[in-house]
Enzyme design. Structure first.
Site, PDB file in Angstrom:
ATOM      1  N   HIS A  25      63.622  57.957  36.274  1.00  0.00           N
ATOM      2  CA  HIS A  25      63.060  56.604  36.240  1.00  0.00           C
ATOM      3  C   HIS A  25      63.423  55.785  37.469  1.00  0.00           C
ATOM      4  CE1 HIS A  25      62.635  52.528  33.941  1.00  0.00           C
ATOM      5  NE2 HIS A  25      61.647  52.735  34.783  1.00  0.00           N
ATOM      6  N   ARG A 110      51.862  12.348  28.101  1.00  0.00           N
ATOM      7  CA  ARG A 110      51.063  13.358  27.379  1.00  0.00           C
ATOM      8  C   ARG A 110      49.759  12.731  26.892  1.00  0.00           C
ATOM      9  NH1 ARG A 110      53.039  14.347  21.162  1.00  0.00           N
ATOM     10  NH2 ARG A 110      53.801  12.250  20.727  1.00  0.00           N
ATOM     11  N   SER A 137      49.889  17.875  19.760  1.00  0.00           N
ATOM     12  CA  SER A 137      51.087  17.375  20.434  1.00  0.00           C
ATOM     13  C   SER A 137      50.956  17.409  21.948  1.00  0.00           C
ATOM     14  CB  SER A 137      52.321  18.193  20.015  1.00  0.00           C
ATOM     15  OG  SER A 137      52.633  17.969  18.656  1.00  0.00           O
ATOM     16  N   GLU A 164      52.488  32.238  23.497  1.00  0.00           N
ATOM     17  CA  GLU A 164      52.496  31.638  24.825  1.00  0.00           C
ATOM     18  C   GLU A 164      52.282  32.653  25.946  1.00  0.00           C
ATOM     19  OE1 GLU A 164      54.578  30.807  22.440  1.00  0.00           O
ATOM     20  OE2 GLU A 164      54.662  28.618  22.289  1.00  0.00           O
ATOM     21  N   ASP A 222      63.525  16.694  17.466  1.00  0.00           N
ATOM     22  CA  ASP A 222      63.277  18.137  17.401  1.00  0.00           C
ATOM     23  C   ASP A 222      64.536  18.949  17.727  1.00  0.00           C
ATOM     24  OD1 ASP A 222      60.739  17.574  16.721  1.00  0.00           O
ATOM     25  OD2 ASP A 222      59.781  18.528  18.430  1.00  0.00           O
TER      26      ASP A 222
END
Length: 416
Positions: A25, A110, A137, A164, A222
């Site tokens: 490898h 935002r 959001s 994501e 949060d």
């Protein structure tokens, strides 16, 4: 009418004496192993770089076929799009499309981002994309243009779901295909999941766009798992990535214009959850140059405040109070460090003069990377966050971590 998955089971180093082992490898085979590989695959171990004639013949025929197929596709595409208006817009078109914001009303960047995107979408007809299940959001929905759905691709908004990395790879794929400027969106702390695709976009010089909201510890309740601390510094270390952190709603619009102008690499914009005041002195030209003087009471400042994003407002207020004591002050907004560092030395020196060594650097993230803007360490003060965040209302956290006008002013007064 649906994707195909082809699974090929392989043996690493197939044919070599080290086949099936980790040894094949990470290191060259070596002369003996290479000879064994050639012998096992039916090649003469004494010859190197020998390609059989039938391989040349196969590739020549395949190349000719693909060339004909490409020309047929180009002719069909040209006929298909002959009557379609091309997507063309200039920077002036984008600037003219930007919305106006009431200077008396504070707004989270935002929310401003949403207003800006919806205004620019009317001009930038090639803008498509969506969020990793966080559109309410992130505020990235282009309200007038519908959502992609099974069997209906007429919309410009995409529900990516909570994936994501896959979202970011799809954004790159759409952008690489051509004809579209694609974006993906999520919380900034989740940029960690996007980074492999952002790095590939930077390598490939793809102008993909990412919108990262909730850009600091001001996320608040949060908790620290959702409060980015090191992500901003990490993003700035990536070559050929333009990272924008606007100070208010107007800078948000100017940053979007710069992202759409950028066609040689990816761009990211970071937006706040909390409301920010509309600042006086914001400049489209200043944003285009990455950093600029947003406030000063003297062309020859003794005190220099450097900040990005939500901390610019803190610095402006602290600088005004410092100015009332007779001090010469300047506040520099730095929405995009990468753009600023591309500017000629003369411009950079005009904004951050080497003669002004008393500097207060304020940013809601780690101080790593700001060292390049320190002229004299003994005359520099930082208001940064070199720990993880905490859980609580954002105003309480701002007091706790020292992101207040009073603390910024106190840091400046330490340099009296």
């Amino acid at each position: 009418e649906k994707p195909s998955l082809i699974i090929v089971k392989t043996t690493i180093g197939y044919g070599s004496p080290k086949a099936g082992t980790a040894d094949v490898h990470g290191a060259p085979l070596g002369a003996d192993e290479l000879a064994g590989l050639k012998r096992n695959l039916g090649f003469d171990p004494e010859k190197s770089f020998e390609i059989p004639d039938d391989v040349y013949d196969m590739f020549e025929k395949r190349g000719a076929y693909c060339h004909r197929a490409r020309n047929m596709w180009l002719r069909a595409k040209k006929a298909e799009t002959a009557d379609a208006a091309p997507v063309r817009y200039s920077a002036d078109d984008l600037y003219k499309a930007l919305p106006e914001f009431d200077p008396a009303k504070s707004v989270a960047t935002r929310a401003a981002n949403c207003t800006v995107m919806n205004a620019l979408a009317k001009v930038a007809h090639d803008l498509v994309g969506g969020s990793a299940d966080l559109e309410p959001s992130n505020k990235t929905g282009m309200k007038e243009y519908g959502w992609l759905a099974a069997g209906d691709f007429s919309g410009r908004n995409i529900h990516f779901g909570i994936r994501e990395l896959a979202m970011s790879a799809i954004v790159n794929g759409i952008t690489a295909y051509g004809g579209y400027r694609a974006f993906g969106a999520t919380f900034f702390v989740f940029s960690d999941y996007c980074r492999p695709a952002i790095r590939l976009a930077a390598l490939m010089k793809l102008p993909s766009i990412w919108v990262f909201s909730h850009d600091s510890f001001y996320v608040g309740e949060d908790g620290p798992t959702h409060e980015p601390v090191e992500q901003l510094a990490a993003m700035r270390t990536m070559p050929n990535v333009a990272t924008f952190r606007p100070a208010d709603a107007n800078e948000t619009g100017y940053c979007w214009v710069e992202m759409l102008k950028n066609t040689t690499g990816p761009s990211c914009i970071l937006t706040t959850r909390q409301n920010l005041p509309i600042l006086e002195g914001t400049s489209a030209e200043g944003v285009a140059r990455g950093a600029y003087t947003i406030y000063e009471n003297s062309a020859h400042p003794e005190y220099l405040f450097l900040a990005s994003g939500s901390e610019v407002a803190l610095c402006v207020e602290a600088a005004k109070q410092l100015a009332e004591t007779g001090r010469a002050v300047r506040v520099v907004s730095m929405p995009c460090r990468e753009l600023f560092e591309r500017q000629p030395l003369e411009y950079r020196e005009s904004v951050v003069p080497g003669t002004c060594t008393k500097r207060i650097i304020v940013e809601a993230g780690v101080k790593f990377g700001w060292g390049r803007y320190v002229a004299d360490e003994s005359k520099t003060r930082f208001v940064t966050l070199d720990t993880y965040g905490d859980s609580g209302p954002y105003k309480v956290l701002a007091d706790h971590f020292g992101f207040t006008v009073e603390n910024v002013l106190a840091k400046a007064k330490e340099l009296y």
